[in-house]
Scaffold this motif. Structure first.
Motif, short mmCIF file in Angstrom:
data_model
loop_
_atom_site.label_atom_id
_atom_site.label_comp_id
_atom_site.label_asym_id
_atom_site.label_seq_id
_atom_site.Cartn_x
_atom_site.Cartn_y
_atom_site.Cartn_z
N ASN A 98 8.92 27.12 -18.18
CA ASN A 98 7.94 25.81 -18.20
C ASN A 98 7.62 25.29 -19.47
O ASN A 98 7.51 24.20 -19.85
CB ASN A 98 6.50 26.36 -17.35
CG ASN A 98 6.66 26.28 -15.85
OD1 ASN A 98 7.13 25.18 -15.06
ND2 ASN A 98 6.51 27.51 -15.30
N VAL A 123 15.62 15.85 -16.39
CA VAL A 123 15.59 16.94 -15.79
C VAL A 123 16.11 16.89 -14.07
O VAL A 123 15.86 15.70 -13.65
CB VAL A 123 13.95 16.99 -15.52
CG1 VAL A 123 13.70 18.62 -14.70
CG2 VAL A 123 13.16 17.61 -16.88
N SER A 166 16.67 17.99 -8.37
CA SER A 166 16.22 19.17 -7.45
C SER A 166 15.22 19.95 -8.01
O SER A 166 14.38 20.71 -7.24
CB SER A 166 17.58 19.78 -7.15
OG SER A 166 18.05 20.58 -8.51
N CYS A 167 15.08 20.18 -9.47
CA CYS A 167 14.16 20.78 -10.04
C CYS A 167 12.85 20.22 -9.84
O CYS A 167 11.75 21.00 -9.38
CB CYS A 167 14.31 21.20 -11.49
SG CYS A 167 15.98 21.84 -11.78
N SER A 168 12.82 18.95 -9.92
CA SER A 168 11.40 18.43 -9.75
C SER A 168 10.96 18.17 -8.41
O SER A 168 9.62 18.35 -8.39
CB SER A 168 11.59 16.99 -10.57
OG SER A 168 11.88 17.01 -11.86
N LEU A 192 10.05 22.23 -7.68
CA LEU A 192 9.10 23.10 -8.42
C LEU A 192 7.86 22.00 -8.84
O LEU A 192 6.60 22.57 -9.07
CB LEU A 192 9.70 23.43 -9.75
CG LEU A 192 10.70 24.55 -9.68
CD1 LEU A 192 11.63 24.54 -10.87
CD2 LEU A 192 10.46 25.44 -8.79
N ARG A 249 4.82 23.15 -11.74
CA ARG A 249 5.74 24.07 -11.58
C ARG A 249 5.30 25.56 -11.69
O ARG A 249 5.93 26.33 -10.94
CB ARG A 249 6.92 24.04 -12.99
CG ARG A 249 7.57 22.32 -12.76
CD ARG A 249 8.54 22.45 -13.96
NE ARG A 249 8.06 22.32 -15.18
CZ ARG A 249 7.50 21.46 -15.91
NH1 ARG A 249 7.72 20.27 -15.19
NH2 ARG A 249 7.24 21.41 -17.13
N ALA A 279 16.24 26.37 -7.45
CA ALA A 279 15.57 25.41 -8.49
C ALA A 279 15.19 25.86 -9.80
O ALA A 279 15.80 25.39 -11.14
CB ALA A 279 14.38 24.73 -7.85
N MET A 280 14.71 27.37 -9.91
CA MET A 280 14.77 27.84 -11.27
C MET A 280 16.06 28.12 -12.11
O MET A 280 16.10 28.02 -13.21
CB MET A 280 13.95 29.14 -11.14
CG MET A 280 12.39 28.87 -10.67
SD MET A 280 11.73 30.57 -10.44
CE MET A 280 11.68 31.24 -11.74
N THR A 292 18.99 26.51 -11.51
CA THR A 292 19.38 25.06 -12.15
C THR A 292 18.35 24.70 -13.47
O THR A 292 19.06 24.22 -14.33
CB THR A 292 19.09 23.91 -11.13
OG1 THR A 292 19.78 24.37 -9.80
CG2 THR A 292 19.66 22.65 -11.41
N LEU A 293 17.22 24.64 -13.47
CA LEU A 293 16.49 24.40 -14.65
C LEU A 293 16.85 25.26 -15.84
O LEU A 293 16.75 24.85 -16.87
CB LEU A 293 15.13 24.69 -14.39
CG LEU A 293 14.08 24.24 -15.34
CD1 LEU A 293 14.00 22.76 -15.74
CD2 LEU A 293 12.53 24.44 -14.89
N ARG A 294 17.14 26.51 -15.43
CA ARG A 294 17.43 27.47 -16.64
C ARG A 294 18.58 27.07 -17.19
O ARG A 294 18.90 27.05 -18.48
CB ARG A 294 17.45 29.04 -16.01
CG ARG A 294 17.55 30.03 -16.88
CD ARG A 294 17.65 31.35 -16.26
NE ARG A 294 17.55 32.56 -16.81
CZ ARG A 294 17.69 33.77 -16.39
NH1 ARG A 294 18.59 33.94 -15.39
NH2 ARG A 294 17.71 34.90 -17.48
#
Length: 351
Positions: free
Chosen positions: A197, A214, A217-219, A222, A229, A259-260, A262-264
């Motif tokens: 975050n 970003v 899918s993350c937005s 999350l 988030r 989602a986490m 993917t964001l990572r």
């Protein structure tokens, strides 16, 4: 009955059977008389907060080296965010909040200056086995309190040692790599929730990336803001965790976990490995490498710097000269390392 004993009694009445009771701690390396007011884990939390290593976190890099903006995270603000998230989860699950907070507050005490570039640098110049989580344990057992250590409980030391995951799995495949308490496992999750975050937040603030980059899918899963988030992640782990075969398992739903992940991956590819960040990390590694070589060959300088850092007793504990230099460099803040580098390698003007 003392205040501590009354509180320990209250813990038994409201805490989950999977929580770690203060009265049932495995104890400390050196036996002590119990505090009449605070539980063992409350004592640990205080010792961490009042340590030199904790105060130094305010001038250690999280991701962006020597940021000028007031709102960028440092290693200290990261630690506080981890502690807040971890304690919220622990409270909802009726685990031991004091143990959770103590682990969270101490988990990065051994982090090097200049963030992970500093850690990578020490891996290259000192030992491939160097890691900030093991250094954190060394700080609390050997380096703090002028070589006497903080003498923390087994559960806190275990949680600090096993909090780290790097780019690996949040839950390690080997059970021996997992913390021995549910509270320690909560901190592992809270650590990644916090940095995903706030590193995203800082990356957008610094214009390394744009908000519209970003992954959608993350937005969508999350949320679009730091608060959304963090709330989504905390709620998901609280309501997805379950009891399996009489054991408490921390879990996340497949949607949020995906989602986490993917964001990572997005942060690693677009922020941590970005040209802007990478170029500064190369500079940081060069600074630490040259400081290491100079301190290794100038014992008078080394002893003088150890004294300034209140670490002079470290040289008497039987470790190698190289280990002592590594301990000093790992303990430095970003600005301390920069100032020392400047004093040693930059020419001084004649007056």
């Amino acid at each position: 009955m003392s205040i501590r004993e009354e509180f320990e009694k209250r813990e038994k009445s409201f805490m989950s059977p999977f929580g770690c009771l203060s009265a049932e701690s495995r104890g400390r390396i050196k036996t002590e008389i119990s505090c009449p007011i605070r539980t063992a884990f409350q004592v640990d939390k205080d010792r961490i907060v009042y340590s030199n290593a904790f105060r130094r976190l305010k001038h250690k890099t999280q991701v962006f080296l020597s940021p000028l903006g007031d709102h960028y995270r440092t290693r200290l603000t990261h630690t506080l965010e981890v502690a807040q998230i971890a304690r919220t989860i622990a409270r909802a699950m009726r685990l031991n909040e004091d143990l959770t907070e103590a682990i969270a507050l101490g988990h990065d005490l051994g982090h090097t200056p200049f963030g992970h570039s500093g850690e990578t640098g020490l891996k290259e110049i000192f030992s491939k086995g160097f890691s900030h989580n093991e250094q954190s344990l060394r700080v609390i057992e050997v380096l703090e309190n002028k070589g006497k250590g903080l003498n923390l409980t087994y559960e806190v030391r275990d949680g600090i040692l096993k909090h780290s995951k790097g780019y690996g799995s949040i839950v390690p495949d080997d059970p021996n790599d997992q913390p021995c308490t549910a509270e320690g496992k909560v901190v592992r999750f809270a650590d990644i929730m916090a940095y995903l975050n706030h590193d995203l937040d800082d990356a957008i603030r610094s214009r390394v990336i744009r908000a519209d980059q970003v992954p959608e899918s993350c937005s969508r899963v999350l949320g679009h803001s730091h608060w959304e988030r963090a709330t989504t992640m905390m709620r998901d782990i609280i309501f997805s965790s379950e009891i399996r075969a009489e054991d408490f398992q921390l879990n996340m739903s497949s949607e949020v976990c995906s989602a986490m992940s993917t964001l990572r991956h997005f942060l690693y590819e677009n922020v941590y490995r970005s040209p802007q960040v990478h170029e500064e990390f190369i500079k940081a590694k060069k600074i630490l490498s040259e400081l290491y070589a100079r301190l290794l060959n100038d014992r008078d300088l080394l002893w003088n710097e150890l004294k300034k850092m209140e670490m002079e007793e470290v040289r008497h504990n039987g470790d190698s000269h190289e280990r002592t230099v590594c301990d000093l460099i790992a303990s430095m803040t970003d600005r301390y390392a920069l100032d020392l580098y400047s004093a040693i390698f930059f020419p001084s003007p004649f007056v």
